[in-house]
Each structure stands twice: as C-alpha cells, then as structure tokens.
Motif scaffolding. Structure first.
Motif, short mmCIF file in Angstrom:
data_model
loop_
_atom_site.label_atom_id
_atom_site.label_comp_id
_atom_site.label_asym_id
_atom_site.label_seq_id
_atom_site.Cartn_x
_atom_site.Cartn_y
_atom_site.Cartn_z
N ASP A 61 -9.43 39.85 -1.51
CA ASP A 61 -9.72 39.10 -0.28
C ASP A 61 -10.16 40.04 0.83
OD1 ASP A 61 -8.77 36.89 -1.62
OD2 ASP A 61 -6.75 37.05 -0.78
N ARG B 265 -16.11 23.61 14.86
CA ARG B 265 -16.43 25.03 14.82
C ARG B 265 -15.18 25.87 14.55
NH1 ARG B 265 -20.58 28.35 18.28
NH2 ARG B 265 -19.64 30.40 18.15
N SER C 221 -18.18 41.03 4.05
CA SER C 221 -18.77 40.00 4.90
C SER C 221 -18.99 40.56 6.31
CB SER C 221 -17.83 38.80 4.90
OG SER C 221 -18.06 37.95 5.97
N PRO D 40 -13.97 27.32 9.56
CA PRO D 40 -13.66 28.60 8.91
C PRO D 40 -12.23 28.66 8.37
CG PRO D 40 -14.62 28.94 11.10
CD PRO D 40 -14.30 27.49 10.98
N VAL D 41 -11.33 27.96 9.03
CA VAL D 41 -9.94 27.94 8.56
C VAL D 41 -9.86 27.18 7.25
CG1 VAL D 41 -7.59 27.23 9.14
CG2 VAL D 41 -9.12 28.06 10.95
N ARG E 194 -17.60 34.82 13.92
CA ARG E 194 -17.54 33.37 14.11
C ARG E 194 -16.56 32.72 13.15
NH1 ARG E 194 -22.19 29.30 15.47
NH2 ARG E 194 -21.29 27.41 14.63
N ALA E 195 -16.49 33.28 11.92
CA ALA E 195 -15.60 32.71 10.92
C ALA E 195 -14.16 33.18 11.11
CB ALA E 195 -16.09 33.06 9.51
N MET E 196 -13.98 34.43 11.54
CA MET E 196 -12.63 34.97 11.62
C MET E 196 -11.89 34.56 12.89
SD MET E 196 -11.44 36.59 9.06
CE MET E 196 -10.16 37.73 9.61
N GLU F 150 -19.02 23.24 8.96
CA GLU F 150 -19.05 22.86 10.38
C GLU F 150 -20.18 21.86 10.64
OE1 GLU F 150 -19.62 26.19 13.02
OE2 GLU F 150 -20.45 24.86 14.57
N VAL G 290 -9.61 31.61 12.73
CA VAL G 290 -8.50 31.84 11.81
C VAL G 290 -7.45 32.71 12.50
CG1 VAL G 290 -7.84 32.82 9.58
CG2 VAL G 290 -10.05 31.67 9.83
N PRO H 40 -11.92 32.41 5.47
CA PRO H 40 -12.84 33.47 5.89
C PRO H 40 -13.23 34.40 4.74
CG PRO H 40 -10.61 33.93 6.67
CD PRO H 40 -10.58 32.55 6.07
N GLU H 41 -12.44 34.39 3.67
CA GLU H 41 -12.80 35.21 2.50
C GLU H 41 -14.17 34.82 1.96
OE1 GLU H 41 -10.21 33.18 2.55
OE2 GLU H 41 -8.48 34.50 2.79
N GLY I 14 -16.87 34.05 3.56
CA GLY I 14 -18.02 34.40 4.37
C GLY I 14 -18.39 33.30 5.35
N PRO I 15 -19.21 33.66 6.32
CA PRO I 15 -19.52 32.72 7.40
C PRO I 15 -20.47 31.59 7.04
CG PRO I 15 -20.64 34.83 7.74
CD PRO I 15 -19.75 35.01 6.55
N GLU I 16 -21.29 31.79 6.00
CA GLU I 16 -22.31 30.77 5.72
C GLU I 16 -21.66 29.44 5.29
OE1 GLU I 16 -22.36 33.84 4.51
OE2 GLU I 16 -24.03 34.71 5.64
N ALA J 159 -18.66 28.44 5.99
CA ALA J 159 -17.97 27.86 7.15
C ALA J 159 -18.97 27.11 8.02
CB ALA J 159 -17.27 28.96 7.95
N GLN J 160 -20.14 27.71 8.17
CA GLN J 160 -21.16 27.06 8.99
C GLN J 160 -21.65 25.77 8.33
OE1 GLN J 160 -23.57 29.85 10.86
NE2 GLN J 160 -24.80 28.35 11.97
N GLY K 88 -21.65 36.56 12.08
CA GLY K 88 -21.12 35.45 11.29
C GLY K 88 -19.65 35.65 10.98
N TRP K 89 -19.29 36.89 10.66
CA TRP K 89 -17.90 37.22 10.38
C TRP K 89 -17.03 36.89 11.59
CZ3 TRP K 89 -14.20 40.59 12.35
CH2 TRP K 89 -13.11 40.88 11.53
N GLU L 111 -13.59 41.24 0.27
CA GLU L 111 -14.57 40.21 0.64
C GLU L 111 -14.74 40.15 2.15
OE1 GLU L 111 -13.80 37.22 -3.19
OE2 GLU L 111 -12.77 36.87 -1.28
N LEU L 112 -13.63 40.23 2.86
CA LEU L 112 -13.71 40.17 4.32
C LEU L 112 -14.50 41.37 4.87
CD1 LEU L 112 -10.14 39.03 5.43
CD2 LEU L 112 -12.27 37.73 5.53
#
Lengths: 263, 263
Positions: free
Chosen positions: A138, B155, A145, B159-160, A155-157, B175, A160, B164-165, B167-169, B171-172, A152-153, A141-142
C-alpha cells in the motif's frame, strides 16, 4: 551566513522571556496550520513557530540526501533550539513531527521538558504483530502515485487524512497546503515519513509525553497511538473526541484544552 | 405506461437464454461501474444491468417517501426480476446493493440462486459490541456535510471510498459519478444507506452467498464483512488483495476470478 531564522522562517510570539513552546508542523503543512492553536498560548509562553525545509517560507536549500531520513529534519529542529538558546522547551508536534521531535530532543539532552504528540506513529508499516496500519504494498502504491501525479495524490490523500467527517473545506485546505510543497521535496519527505522506523527510539525516550489520539485517524490509528504510549515510559494517552488526523485544524478547542492541562 | 426497462435503463448483454446474472451498482454510481467486470460474463450468461432511480439514465420519478428506506430500491430490483420473468438469478451486488439484494430476494422467494456481495454492510453504525465502523455523530456530520455541499462532499468522500492506494484517477472518476446524482436524491439515498439496519434480515437469508472483503475498506471494514458472513448461514467469505471499497473498479480481475469460481 545563513540564519536559522530565515532558513526556517522562525517566528516568535508572546512572552519573550517565557518558557519556549515550539509548534512543529507535519508533512505537507507549514506553521500556518497552528493558527487556531498557537495564539492561545502567547499570553504565557514564548511561542515559536517554524517551517521545515521546503515548506512555507523556509529558505534553506533542500538536500535530498540530508532529508532522506527524519534525522535531517531533526537536526534542523535541534539547530533552531540551539541557535535560539532555548531550554526547558515544551514541544507540540503533529504527525511525522512527533518522531522528528523525539530525535531532536535526543540531540539536546535535558533541554526538552514536555512533549505533546498529536497523531504520532513510529512506523507506518505493518510488521508481524505490530500494526502500523499499512502494508508495504500500500505504501509503495501511495509513494508511486505521489511521484507520478502529486496534485492528484494531494487531492486523493487530503480527505483521507483530514477525515470526511470534517467536511470538504478542511480537506481542500490541506490539499492546497500539500500543493504548495515542491513535488520533489514532497517525494523525499514522504519516503522518509512512511518508510521510517523509529520504534527503537521510543524505548529510552524520557521527555514527559502526552499523546493525543483522535477518532477515525486513518493515518495513525488507535493501535499505533496505544503502542506509542506503551513504549514511552510514563507517557499519557488521551483519546480525543475529534475525528481525523488533523485535530488541530478540525477541533482546535479540544487540542488547546489538552495541551493546557498537560503543560 | 411506464416500462421497467426505461424506468431503470435495463440493458441486456450476452446469451439471451442463459442464466440471468444481474449486476447491482452502489450509491452514487450507475451500471457503467460494472464495465470492467460484466463484459467478461457475456459469453455464458444473460447479463442484466440497470440503474437505480435517480442514477445513470433511469427515468423513474424519484419519490422521497418511497426511497427513504432500502425497501423502495429493493422493490424496484424485484420488479425488474418479475417483469423480465427471471429465475435462477445470480446477483452481483456492490455496497448498499448487497442489502437491497437481500431484501429483493426475500420478495421473490426461490428466484435467486447465488449472491455475490462486494463490500456489504448490514449496518454502518457502531452499536454496542457491533462495530459498524461509524459513530452516530460521524454519520450525522457526513449527512449534514452532504446536504450543505454535495459537490464538496463528493470530492472529500470519493478518495476515502475508493482508497488512496488506488491513485487519484479512480477517486476522481467516483467523484464525478457522485456529482451526476441529483443532490436531493443523494441525500435521501445516503440516509437510507447509512442509517439503515438490516442485521435482522441476514439471519434467515438462505441464498448461497459469497462475500468479498477488500483490504483497507474504509466504508465496510473487515469486522463488518466477518459479521455478515457469520450471520448468513453457509456463506463464504474471501479476503481480497484489492484495496478500498470499490474493488470492481480498482481490481476487476480479482473480482472476475472470485465471481467465476463461485458461480
């Protein structure tokens, strides 16, 4: 000659000859993250804020080698304390700064008198019976990313980390804070943070410590807070009502009360 | 006269006289979410996709009263099965659809022969020894946040949910999918989802069931998956290597393999 003040954008507030109270920010943040908390202590303390290398308005040049482990950051924090000739230091640290604080205090034996840790983790990886919360895969991967798409990271993290219980505005604030960090700096700092292992540094840590463990902290969960408390002899552990990994942003009043009663 | 096909944008794929295999999407999604998984079954099954009211291209009018509990959605799923005269149904359901599927199957005794649940939760709230994962206060905060700022909520939550493992795509993507849902529909559906309690519906559920429990599912964690498996007599529980609450998006191959071996 470089000055520690400009290198780390050190700012002082409150009582000049009071006890030094340092607030140390976490990954992807800067001293602004303490704005809801630090001002409440300026009537009694010499409040000291700073930015780690690469963060906020710190001017120190980033050296990927020096900052590949938390020791580099700890050396900077120790340098701040040394050059400002601080003693009887109270430290409030968030997230990765908790372990940086431990390492810094060890560099200056006897100079730290109290340590408040918000969301500490000595090791993020699961390892046998130790449950750091993340499998190595994990974390890889983080970090991949982060390297491939830092915006993007972020925005996703951010949601969380902050916790969706605290609404989208805080998540967005943290995301924007992340995005102010240079991606190369973020990459090195994130690796130092998530791959570090400071468990052995806790066993002989003797600074009186308060650990604040929030609800629904998805970065450093209750098992990690409890482990940290068990390892640091004589430490206190408080379970907060606040949610998420940034209670100093989402629930400053509870943080202020906890710090006050401990100090 | 309204047709169940247009009401729920029912689409059929694969073998017309094969065993019916229905894929039921989760909150804030539509049948597109199955695009990595469903096509792999069209060579042997009569694959049926649909959109719940308010989602995707469903044309059915939204009635806040009818959809204030999961029964309204279950009645719609049962109606699809009845009007298409389906029997020996295999159902693959995601998240809230797992409990909708349980309720729908109970409306049509004997018509469902297999049920694959991805990330089920019969109750999201902690309740004594039962650990649904959320305190009432957290859920109230999430629902308030959804009502006051649905775009921001989407938004922060996506991601939650995705993890987040992954990646952002992804999650987007989630969203954006959330944002296609009308906020008023989302509000009613979210309340039905997060405040529902279907624990008692599991005890006498007799459809052979496979439960797929992902790693790091922050919406329906391992304790909930295990509880669900314990309550449904004879069910199987598989711990996936995939992370997050949407493994059919993030790790479709593992989902395809698990479904195939069970069916």
């Amino acid at each position: 000659m470089s000055s520690v003040v400009t290198d780390h954008n050190v700012t002082e507030h409150g009582v000049p000859d009071g006890q030094p109270l340092i607030f140390a920010h976490g990954f992807g943040c800067d001293q602004q993250m303490w704005r809801h908390v630090a001002p409440l202590f300026t009537d009694r303390y010499r409040v000291i804020l700073f930015d780690y290398v690469g963060a906020g308005k710190a001017q120190r040049e980033f050296d990927p080698e020096r900052y590949s482990t938390l020791d580099g950051y700890a050396a900077d924090l120790a340098r701040i304390c040394r050059e400002l000739e601080l003693d009887n230091i109270a430290l409030v640290s968030h997230s990765v700064s908790c372990m940086i604080g431990v390492l810094a205090a060890k560099r200056l034996p006897g100079r730290f008198s109290k340590h408040v840790m918000i969301g500490p983790s000595p090791h993020y990886l699961n390892d046998g019976d130790y449950r750091g919360g993340f499998d190595r895969e994990d974390i890889d991967e983080l970090l991949e990313s982060l390297d491939s798409n830092y915006r993007g990271w972020s925005r996703a993290m951010a949601p969380v980390i902050v916790g969706p219980e605290n609404g989208p505005e805080l998540a967005q604030e943290l995301e924007e804070s992340f995005c102010r960090l240079n991606p190369d700096v973020a990459s090195v700092f994130a690796k130092a943070t998530f791959l570090g292992d400071n468990r052995e540094d806790l066993a002989d840590y003797r600074v009186p410590t308060l650990i604040l463990q929030a609800n629904n902290d998805r970065i450093a969960g209750p098992a990690v807070g409890q482990y940290t408390a068990e390892q640091i002899e004589g430490s206190q552990l408080i379970y907060l009502e606040a949610d998420g990994h940034c209670p100093h942003l989402s629930a400053p009043d509870e943080i202020i009360d906890s710090i006050e009663s401990f100090l």
